[in-house]
Design a protein around this motif. Sequence first.
Motif, PDB file in Angstrom:
ATOM      1  N   ARG A 285       0.837  -1.192   0.000  1.00 22.23           N
ATOM      2  CA  ARG A 285       0.000   0.000   0.000  1.00 22.23           C
ATOM      3  C   ARG A 285       0.883   1.258   0.000  1.00 22.23           C
ATOM      4  O   ARG A 285       1.756   1.420   0.860  1.00 22.23           O
ATOM      5  CB  ARG A 285      -0.925   0.039   1.217  1.00 22.23           C
ATOM      6  CG  ARG A 285      -1.817   1.284   1.245  1.00 22.23           C
ATOM      7  CD  ARG A 285      -2.911   1.190   2.287  1.00 22.23           C
ATOM      8  NE  ARG A 285      -2.397   1.181   3.644  1.00 22.23           N
ATOM      9  CZ  ARG A 285      -3.164   1.088   4.731  1.00 22.23           C
ATOM     10  NH1 ARG A 285      -4.485   0.943   4.601  1.00 22.23           N
ATOM     11  NH2 ARG A 285      -2.635   1.082   5.936  1.00 22.23           N
ATOM     12  N   ASN A 286       0.637   2.119  -0.941  1.00 20.79           N
ATOM     13  CA  ASN A 286       1.315   3.405  -1.019  1.00 20.79           C
ATOM     14  C   ASN A 286       0.319   4.499  -0.619  1.00 20.79           C
ATOM     15  O   ASN A 286      -0.777   4.584  -1.177  1.00 20.79           O
ATOM     16  CB  ASN A 286       1.850   3.659  -2.432  1.00 20.79           C
ATOM     17  CG  ASN A 286       2.466   5.037  -2.557  1.00 20.79           C
ATOM     18  OD1 ASN A 286       1.786   6.003  -2.917  1.00 20.79           O
ATOM     19  ND2 ASN A 286       3.755   5.131  -2.288  1.00 20.79           N
ATOM     20  N   THR A 287       0.699   5.303   0.384  1.00 14.53           N
ATOM     21  CA  THR A 287      -0.191   6.343   0.903  1.00 14.53           C
ATOM     22  C   THR A 287       0.426   7.706   0.665  1.00 14.53           C
ATOM     23  O   THR A 287       1.569   7.952   1.049  1.00 14.53           O
ATOM     24  CB  THR A 287      -0.441   6.150   2.408  1.00 14.53           C
ATOM     25  OG1 THR A 287      -0.969   4.836   2.645  1.00 14.53           O
ATOM     26  CG2 THR A 287      -1.415   7.186   2.931  1.00 14.53           C
ATOM     27  N   THR A 288      -0.349   8.587   0.029  1.00 13.17           N
ATOM     28  CA  THR A 288       0.077   9.966  -0.192  1.00 13.17           C
ATOM     29  C   THR A 288      -0.898  10.894   0.511  1.00 13.17           C
ATOM     30  O   THR A 288      -2.097  10.886   0.237  1.00 13.17           O
ATOM     31  CB  THR A 288       0.124  10.308  -1.689  1.00 13.17           C
ATOM     32  OG1 THR A 288       1.008   9.396  -2.355  1.00 13.17           O
ATOM     33  CG2 THR A 288       0.607  11.737  -1.906  1.00 13.17           C
ATOM     34  N   ASN A 289      -0.377  11.665   1.453  1.00 14.54           N
ATOM     35  CA  ASN A 289      -1.190  12.604   2.211  1.00 14.54           C
ATOM     36  C   ASN A 289      -1.002  13.999   1.626  1.00 14.54           C
ATOM     37  O   ASN A 289       0.088  14.560   1.681  1.00 14.54           O
ATOM     38  CB  ASN A 289      -0.757  12.589   3.684  1.00 14.54           C
ATOM     39  CG  ASN A 289      -1.660  13.434   4.559  1.00 14.54           C
ATOM     40  OD1 ASN A 289      -2.419  14.270   4.086  1.00 14.54           O
ATOM     41  ND2 ASN A 289      -1.562  13.221   5.871  1.00 14.54           N
ATOM     42  N   ASN A 290      -2.044  14.545   1.051  1.00 17.08           N
ATOM     43  CA  ASN A 290      -1.922  15.859   0.411  1.00 17.08           C
ATOM     44  C   ASN A 290      -2.882  16.893   0.982  1.00 17.08           C
ATOM     45  O   ASN A 290      -3.134  17.915   0.381  1.00 17.08           O
ATOM     46  CB  ASN A 290      -2.150  15.730  -1.105  1.00 17.08           C
ATOM     47  CG  ASN A 290      -3.541  15.198  -1.437  1.00 17.08           C
ATOM     48  OD1 ASN A 290      -4.341  14.938  -0.530  1.00 17.08           O
ATOM     49  ND2 ASN A 290      -3.829  15.032  -2.719  1.00 17.08           N
ATOM     50  N   GLY A 291      -3.390  16.636   2.196  1.00 17.15           N
ATOM     51  CA  GLY A 291      -4.343  17.601   2.742  1.00 17.15           C
ATOM     52  C   GLY A 291      -4.439  17.546   4.249  1.00 17.15           C
ATOM     53  O   GLY A 291      -5.541  17.501   4.802  1.00 17.15           O
ATOM     54  N   ALA A 292      -3.282  17.564   4.940  1.00 16.42           N
ATOM     55  CA  ALA A 292      -3.306  17.519   6.401  1.00 16.42           C
ATOM     56  C   ALA A 292      -3.623  18.899   6.974  1.00 16.42           C
ATOM     57  O   ALA A 292      -3.111  19.914   6.498  1.00 16.42           O
ATOM     58  CB  ALA A 292      -1.969  17.033   6.941  1.00 16.42           C
ATOM     59  N   ALA A 293      -4.467  18.930   8.004  1.00 19.54           N
ATOM     60  CA  ALA A 293      -4.810  20.182   8.678  1.00 19.54           C
ATOM     61  C   ALA A 293      -4.901  19.912  10.175  1.00 19.54           C
ATOM     62  O   ALA A 293      -5.554  18.956  10.609  1.00 19.54           O
ATOM     63  CB  ALA A 293      -6.131  20.735   8.160  1.00 19.54           C
TER      64      ALA A 293
END
Length: 497
Positions: A285-293
Motif C-alpha cells: 500500500r502506497n499512501t500519499t497525504n496531500n491535505g493535512a490540517a
Amino acid sequence: MNQYRLIFILFIGLITTTAFAQNKISGKLSDHETREVLPYATVRLLQQDSTFVAGTVTDSLGHYRISDIKNGDYLLYFSTIGYKPKVIQVSVRQDTNLPTVEMESDNVMLEGVTVTGSSFIQKKDHLLILPSKEQVKHSFTGYDLLYNLMIPGLTVNRKDKTVTSMTGKATLYINGIEADAKEIQSLQPKDIERVEYYVLPTNGQFTGDAASVNYITKTYKTGGYITIDGLQNIGYLKGDYNIGAKVSHNNTNYSFWAGHTMQRYQGVETEKEELLSFPDHVINRNTTNNGAAYKNNQQYTQFKVSNDNEKRNLSASFAVVRDETPRNNHHELLNYTGDNAYNTESEDKNRSKSLRSTLNLTGNFVINKHHQLKFRLNGGYTQNHYKRNYTEGELRSVSDVDEDLYSFDGQVAHLFQISPSNSLYSRVTHFHNVTSSLYNGDYPSWQHLWKGETLFQFDYMHQFGEKLIMMISPGALYSAYKAKFEGWYGCELKGHF
C-alpha cells in the motif's frame, strides 16, 4: 475468579565512582611556587575553536579526570579563584595521564574583587556551586542558570525542561521544597545565591532521589515579582505565552501561573510505503497525504502556597489544564498493489477535548537530628472526549468516546539517620486509578476499570569513605484490579496480585 499474589522485590546495589571509557584524560593541578595541590578548580575540555566539550572539577587532592573523549586535538582550560587561568594543548589518541599542571598566583591587589567564573566547592555529600555575575546576567530562568553553570555529569534540556544526571532524573527543589517545571522556569536568576547538587543522596530530606538539585534563593520577608514570557514561531502558527507571579510574606510564599499555547498548520504533504501481510497473500500500500490540517490550543492556571521554617516545609497547589484539538484531518490517496489491486481515497477527521484538575499536598517534618517524616497526597480528575470519523472508499468507521479519569496517590516516608554514614529510608506508597469510558459509534459499549497498588520499600545505605556507597533495597508490592465491560462483548474481570 479472585487471585492473590504477593510480589517481593530485593535489590542490592553496589555503586562506585569508578568509570571506564575508551579515552580518558587525567592529571593533577598545583601551585607554581608552593607546589601545594589546588582542590576544586574548574577544568574544561575545549575544541581547537574553543567549543566546550566536557568539564569537571579537581578533587580534594587536586586530581582531575575527564572520560569518554574521542580521538583528536583539544585545549584544556584551568581556572580557579586567586590564580591566573591557564590553557594547554593536548592530543588524545588513548588514555592520557598528563604531567602536573602548575598555576601562577594572581597577586594583583584590588579594592574590590570580581569573580568571573562560577565557584565549585566540594562538600562531604554534595557539590556547592556559587554562580558568577556573568552566568546570572546571561540567564533568564532557573533552567538557563543551571545550564550555564556547566555542572559535570548534569544534563540540562532547556527546551523540554528536564534535568538528568548519570544516575537518573534529577528532582528539583527551591529552598528544600520540591518544585515543578513552571516554578523553575519562572525563578529569577538574580535571586539565586547558590545551587546544591546531590548524587544518590544518603541522608537528609533528599533521600530516595536519583539526584537532587536544590536552588538556594535570597530570603525576602515581604515582596514579590511578575514574569511574562512568550514564544512565537515564524512560518506557521505556533505560540507559547506565560505569566507568573510570586508574593512572599514572612515564611509564606504565594505563587500563580497561567498560560496559553496554540499550534496550527495545513497543507502538509507526506508519503509512505506499507507491506500488509495476510495468511494467504501480501498487499503493498502506497499512501500519499496531500491535505493535512491541524489545530490545537491549551490553557492552564496554577496556584501554590508554601510555608517553611527550620522544623518543617509545607506546600499545597491546585492546577487546571484545558486542551482542545478541534481539527486534526488527513486526506490521503491510497494505491494498493498485489492481489486485488485498486486505487481509492480516504478521509480521517479527528477532534478531542480534555479538562484536567489536580490538587497536591506535600510536607516534610524534622523531628530531630535522627528522624524526618515526609508525606505527599496527589489527586486528579480528567474529563476527555474523542471523536473520529474515518472513510475509505465506500467504507466508514465512527468512534465517539467520553472518558472520566480519577487518580490518587499518597506516600508516607520516614528517614532514620542512624549515623553520618548509615541511614534507613522506609516508605509506603499507594496508587489508585479509576477509569469510566463510554464508547459510541460502530460498537457502543461501556467499561469501568478500577486499579490499586500499594508499595512497601526500605532503603538501607552505608557509605564507605567518600567514594563507595552500598545500598540494599527490599520491597513488596500488592496490586488489585477490577474491570467491568458492558456492550456487544459484555464481560467482567477481577483480580488481585
